[in-house]
Design an enzyme around this catalytic site. Structure first.
Site, PDB file in Angstrom:
ATOM      1  N   GLU A 115      -0.867  -1.620 -15.318  1.00 35.89           N
ATOM      2  CA  GLU A 115      -2.114  -1.341 -14.602  1.00 35.89           C
ATOM      3  C   GLU A 115      -1.809  -0.776 -13.224  1.00 35.89           C
ATOM      4  O   GLU A 115      -0.656  -0.771 -12.790  1.00 35.89           O
ATOM      5  CB  GLU A 115      -2.972  -2.605 -14.519  1.00 35.89           C
ATOM      6  CG  GLU A 115      -2.276  -3.768 -13.851  1.00 35.89           C
ATOM      7  CD  GLU A 115      -3.008  -5.100 -14.073  1.00 35.89           C
ATOM      8  OE1 GLU A 115      -3.591  -5.312 -15.144  1.00 35.89           O
ATOM      9  OE2 GLU A 115      -2.973  -5.921 -13.146  1.00 35.89           O
ATOM     10  N   LYS A 117      -1.442  -0.362  -9.280  1.00 32.26           N
ATOM     11  CA  LYS A 117      -1.195  -1.236  -8.143  1.00 32.26           C
ATOM     12  C   LYS A 117      -2.044  -0.721  -6.983  1.00 32.26           C
ATOM     13  O   LYS A 117      -1.740   0.301  -6.373  1.00 32.26           O
ATOM     14  CB  LYS A 117       0.289  -1.224  -7.771  1.00 32.26           C
ATOM     15  CG  LYS A 117       0.630  -2.220  -6.685  1.00 32.26           C
ATOM     16  CD  LYS A 117       2.138  -2.395  -6.594  1.00 32.26           C
ATOM     17  CE  LYS A 117       2.517  -3.501  -5.628  1.00 32.26           C
ATOM     18  NZ  LYS A 117       1.944  -3.343  -4.297  1.00 32.26           N
ATOM     19  N   ASP A 119      -3.597  -0.297  -3.460  1.00 31.47           N
ATOM     20  CA  ASP A 119      -3.003  -0.472  -2.136  1.00 31.47           C
ATOM     21  C   ASP A 119      -4.056  -1.015  -1.175  1.00 31.47           C
ATOM     22  O   ASP A 119      -4.732  -0.267  -0.470  1.00 31.47           O
ATOM     23  CB  ASP A 119      -2.467   0.877  -1.648  1.00 31.47           C
ATOM     24  CG  ASP A 119      -1.509   0.699  -0.486  1.00 31.47           C
ATOM     25  OD1 ASP A 119      -1.166  -0.463  -0.179  1.00 31.47           O
ATOM     26  OD2 ASP A 119      -1.109   1.705   0.106  1.00 31.47           O
ATOM     27  N   TYR A 224      -7.677  -8.590 -10.680  1.00 25.93           N
ATOM     28  CA  TYR A 224      -6.633  -8.297 -11.673  1.00 25.93           C
ATOM     29  C   TYR A 224      -5.993  -9.529 -12.312  1.00 25.93           C
ATOM     30  O   TYR A 224      -5.096  -9.386 -13.111  1.00 25.93           O
ATOM     31  CB  TYR A 224      -5.548  -7.392 -11.076  1.00 25.93           C
ATOM     32  CG  TYR A 224      -4.966  -7.892  -9.771  1.00 25.93           C
ATOM     33  CD1 TYR A 224      -4.198  -9.048  -9.733  1.00 25.93           C
ATOM     34  CD2 TYR A 224      -5.184  -7.201  -8.585  1.00 25.93           C
ATOM     35  CE1 TYR A 224      -3.675  -9.509  -8.542  1.00 25.93           C
ATOM     36  CE2 TYR A 224      -4.658  -7.656  -7.386  1.00 25.93           C
ATOM     37  CZ  TYR A 224      -3.906  -8.814  -7.375  1.00 25.93           C
ATOM     38  OH  TYR A 224      -3.400  -9.269  -6.194  1.00 25.93           O
ATOM     39  N   LYS A 313       7.103   1.287  -8.168  1.00 22.33           N
ATOM     40  CA  LYS A 313       6.576   1.906  -6.955  1.00 22.33           C
ATOM     41  C   LYS A 313       6.779   3.412  -6.963  1.00 22.33           C
ATOM     42  O   LYS A 313       7.831   3.896  -7.369  1.00 22.33           O
ATOM     43  CB  LYS A 313       7.303   1.322  -5.718  1.00 22.33           C
ATOM     44  CG  LYS A 313       6.932  -0.110  -5.397  1.00 22.33           C
ATOM     45  CD  LYS A 313       5.519  -0.223  -4.907  1.00 22.33           C
ATOM     46  CE  LYS A 313       5.278  -0.754  -3.540  1.00 22.33           C
ATOM     47  NZ  LYS A 313       6.135  -1.441  -2.722  1.00 22.33           N
ATOM     48  N   CYS A 407       6.003  20.229  35.635  1.00 25.28           N
ATOM     49  CA  CYS A 407       4.980  19.536  34.859  1.00 25.28           C
ATOM     50  C   CYS A 407       3.963  20.534  34.302  1.00 25.28           C
ATOM     51  O   CYS A 407       3.397  21.322  35.068  1.00 25.28           O
ATOM     52  CB  CYS A 407       4.281  18.507  35.737  1.00 25.28           C
ATOM     53  SG  CYS A 407       2.826  17.797  34.941  1.00 25.28           S
ATOM     54  N   CYS A 410       0.551  19.950  36.296  1.00 26.57           N
ATOM     55  CA  CYS A 410       0.344  20.134  37.734  1.00 26.57           C
ATOM     56  C   CYS A 410       1.416  20.984  38.386  1.00 26.57           C
ATOM     57  O   CYS A 410       1.368  21.228  39.590  1.00 26.57           O
ATOM     58  CB  CYS A 410       0.269  18.786  38.427  1.00 26.57           C
ATOM     59  SG  CYS A 410       1.863  17.948  38.461  1.00 26.57           S
ATOM     60  N   CYS A 425       7.107  13.604  35.462  1.00 30.40           N
ATOM     61  CA  CYS A 425       6.449  14.275  36.568  1.00 30.40           C
ATOM     62  C   CYS A 425       6.223  13.193  37.615  1.00 30.40           C
ATOM     63  O   CYS A 425       5.617  12.162  37.326  1.00 30.40           O
ATOM     64  CB  CYS A 425       5.116  14.845  36.090  1.00 30.40           C
ATOM     65  SG  CYS A 425       3.987  15.215  37.434  1.00 30.40           S
ATOM     66  N   CYS A 430      -0.959  14.006  39.805  1.00 35.48           N
ATOM     67  CA  CYS A 430      -0.963  14.878  38.615  1.00 35.48           C
ATOM     68  C   CYS A 430      -2.222  14.610  37.782  1.00 35.48           C
ATOM     69  O   CYS A 430      -2.502  13.467  37.419  1.00 35.48           O
ATOM     70  CB  CYS A 430       0.274  14.595  37.785  1.00 35.48           C
ATOM     71  SG  CYS A 430       0.233  15.335  36.161  1.00 35.48           S
TER      72      CYS A 430
END
Ligand code: IVH
Length: 667
Positions: A115, A117, A119, A224, A313, A407, A410, A425, A430
């Site tokens: 069946e 799985k 998540d 389940y 899996k 920067c 700025c 910076c 800034c």
């Protein structure tokens, strides 16, 4: 029949009808009436129950809407442990599992049920005489949290079964993909952080203390398995699934009885090819179970998983995409972070457009060029990461990215300080840093100002309405309304949220100021120790390091923060605005452990677990079943279980029994 009796009957009929339609809609996906007809029935029942509260019943559909918020969840002990599953990642591992089962049962071929799985989040549901009475999370497998109220809000959870059985069933709560996308869109509009994936969204929702919030989240559930109180007439898993359906549970339809492992493999393979993306929920593999219950029993369990089942899996998901450009973000501390903008790709359920390249060293190590094809995956299934560059596919026109020397926000010069990976910076004015500081200030763990996310913060800053966090408290409605995309309602809400934040305790403000190295915990310790901002400001290196857990690095950072002119200005304005600058002193004796979460493991010597729990709770602490990032302390007795390992991994503080006593004593 008296009038009263007639009303009681009517309520009964309404309940049955509502649950029937609910079942058709949410379990069978086959509604018999329209939404408005359904609402009409529900409204009639609500009206009756409001007028005659004594007619309310535990299984009334009106109970789904969500009751009062809880202070914490109770612990729920699982009568039969909720086990996990071993994993098989390859065909070989799947066939190895079959070999072990055949050997264990001494049979040539085994009937399995394969069946999906799902998540999501494992839960257990308890029914007494057919009425849903209790639901719990898996927790550590032995004890979880009692989330009955929240589970009642899930329409696919039957409140009453078609037969008056006393049984426990197990299943997986999940959030459908579409609903998840819509929920995140709504959250983004409200500047709330989006959930990383449907599973996190589902888990976050069922673990809400306010059931009204859970009720508003679009959750569903697949059942389940049968748990405790199994029934004599059921001998196989297939029969169990059939019974579960008859009882009105939602059972995932994609299960298959397979005679022998080859048929199992065929079925698994059919799901490997992408069919799963057509489902409206996420699955991370298939579960293969021995069909016969007597076979299951003979095989038994090892440690924490049954020998009679395995999870096949799907391979961890990776995606290939292209780096279109690299931009640099400036954080609130001035750190420059290179971010790769990608050709959008789908990865484990979400669309990825950007991925952090962290810093210069990471860039060099991975050797990412603009135009490169890169493989990305989700680290810890949540944060996308670059795994590697497909260097063979380079065309020769890829461009090397160099960290900027100034920067990007700025233009001030940037520096890489010794011992640090980040370029920074260093300009305190800034603008990019200022915006990030505002965002941090408003964030949930700081001042918790709803509606003030990155987009709004940037707008306020650019419009010149706010240049530092204190300016927020001087905002007025009219100028806000002149901003684009801000309507009267959101502007009013924003102002209200800002106003409300004024009365936050000092530790939130302190954390929100974004002083380097002062995280949530340090902020709390400092606020509690000094009691007021004034006292904290006048503290020196010595008096700061005298505070438990405050080291010289944090202390130095605090001293230099409060020395800055800019900081002083901001604090002056905050005071003027009437922002609370005090921390309620902890009331000694009464509830010193408020806000602290404990987990217990192993056998305690001086008291039973129940007693330990009671004492901790009396002092305001909370005891939960499993270790998580939110756990503050793990109390360890003799022969501790896996929790200890988990606590080490998550760096949770560990207390011996006498340390716990000392802590209780001290407080
Ligand atoms: S059976 C003893 N069946 O997977 C068997 N589990 O690590 C217990 N899960 O926490 C689980 N879909 O929440 C089973 N069809 C399914 C499942 C399923 C999802 C989850 C379950 C458990 C985890 C196993």
């Amino acid at each position: 029949m008296s009038e009263r009796e007639q009303i009681r009957k009517r309520a009964q009929i309404l309940r049955e009808q509502i649950e029937k339609h609910n079942y058709h809609y949410h379990v069978l996906d086959d509604p018999l009436i329209t939404d408005s007809e359904f609402d009409k029935l529900l409204r009639e029942l609500i009206a009756i129950e409001e007028k005659y509260p004594e007619l309310k019943t535990a299984d009334s559909p009106t109970q789904r809407v969500g009751g009062k918020p809880l202070a914490s969840f109770d612990t729920a002990i699982h009568k039969i442990p909720m086990l996990g599953l071993d994993n098989a990642f390859t065909k070989d591992e799947l066939f190895d599992f079959d070999r072990r089962v055949r050997w264990g049962l001494n049979q040539e071929s085994i009937d399995y049920v394969a069946e999906l799985k799902i998540d999501g989040l494992a839960v257990s549901l308890q029914y007494e005489n057919g009425v849903f009475v209790r639901g719990a999370t898996r927790g550590d497998g032995y004890q979880g949290e009692d989330i009955t109220q929240n589970l009642k809000t899930i329409p696919a959870v039957p409140l009453r079964l078609s037969k008056p059985l006393t049984i426990e069933v197990r299943g997986e709560v999940y959030m459908p993909r579409q609903a998840f996308i819509r929920l995140n869109e709504e959250r983004e509009k409200k500047s709330l952080p989006p959930f990383a994936n449907p599973r996190n969204a589902a888990a976050g929702s069922v673990r809400q203390l306010d059931p009204a919030v859970a009720a508003a989240r679009p959750l569903s559930i697949f059942i389940y398995a049968l748990g405790a109180n199994s029934l004599e007439e059921v001998n196989t898993h297939l029969e169990a699934l059939t019974l579960l359906k008859e009882l009105n549970f939602k059972v995932n339809p994609h299960y298959r009885l397979c005679c022998g492992i080859n048929e199992v493999w065929e079925y698994c393979r059919s799901w490997l090819e992408g069919k799963r993306f057509d489902l409206d929920y996420e699955i991370d593999g298939l579960v293969v179970k021995v069909n016969s219950f007597s076979g299951q029993q003979r095989l038994g369990v090892t440690g924490r998983s049954p020998r009679w089942a395995i999870a096949f899996k799907f391979p961890a998901e990776e995606a290939v995409t292209e780096v279109q450009k690299v931009e640099v973000n400036v954080g609130r501390t001035g750190a420059l972070t290179p971010v790769a903008h990608l050709r959008p790709v789908r990865l484990a359920g979400s669309i990825i457009k950007r991925v952090s390249l962290h810093n210069e060293d990471f860039l060099k190590e991975k050797d990412v060029l603009i135009g490169d094809k890169v493989v990305i995956h989700k680290a810890g299934d949540i944060i996308p990461e670059v795994v590697r560059v497909l260097k063979d596919e380079r065309q020769g026109n890829e461009i090397k990215f160099e960290m900027p020397t100034s920067c990007p926000a700025c233009n001030a010069a940037v520096r890489r300080l010794p011992g640090e990976a980040a370029w920074r910076c260093l300009n305190p004015r800034c603008p990019a840093q200022a915006v990030e500081r505002i965002v941090h200030f408003a964030s949930r763990k700081a001042m918790d100002i709803e509606g003030l996310g990155p987009a709004v913060a940037e707008q306020l800053f650019k419009a010149g309405l706010v240049s530092d966090v204190a300016d927020l408290y001087f905002l007025e409605l009219d100028p806000l309304l002149k901003l684009e995309r801000i309507a009267t309602k959101s502007a009013t809400n924003l102002l209200q949220a800002i106003e409300k934040s004024k009365s936050n305790p000092l530790h939130r403000l302190l954390y929100g100021l974004g002083i380097r190295f002062v995280g949530e915990k340090a902020a709390r310790l400092l606020a509690e120790h000094f009691g007021s901002l004034e006292k904290l400001i006048s503290a020196n290196q010595k008096s700061l390091t005298a505070v438990e857990e405050i080291g010289p690095k944090i202390a130095a950072s605090i001293v230099s923060f409060f020395r800055l002119d800019g900081s002083r200005q901001v604090l002056k304005k905050l005071k003027k605005a009437g922002v609370n600058l005090k921390q309620e002193r902890r009331q000694k004796s009464s509830q010193p452990l408020i806000g602290k979460t404990f987990v217990l493991t192993g056998t305690l010597e001086q008291f039973s677990r129940q007693e330990a729990k009671k004492i901790i709770e009396e002092k305001g602490g909370r005891v939960t079943g499993s270790v998580s990032r939110r756990t503050d302390y793990l109390v360890v007795g003799q022969n501790p279980g896996k929790k200890l390992e988990e606590a080490h991994k998550l760096e949770v503080s560990i207390l011996t029994e006498s340390e716990l006593l000392a802590l209780l004593d001290r407080s």
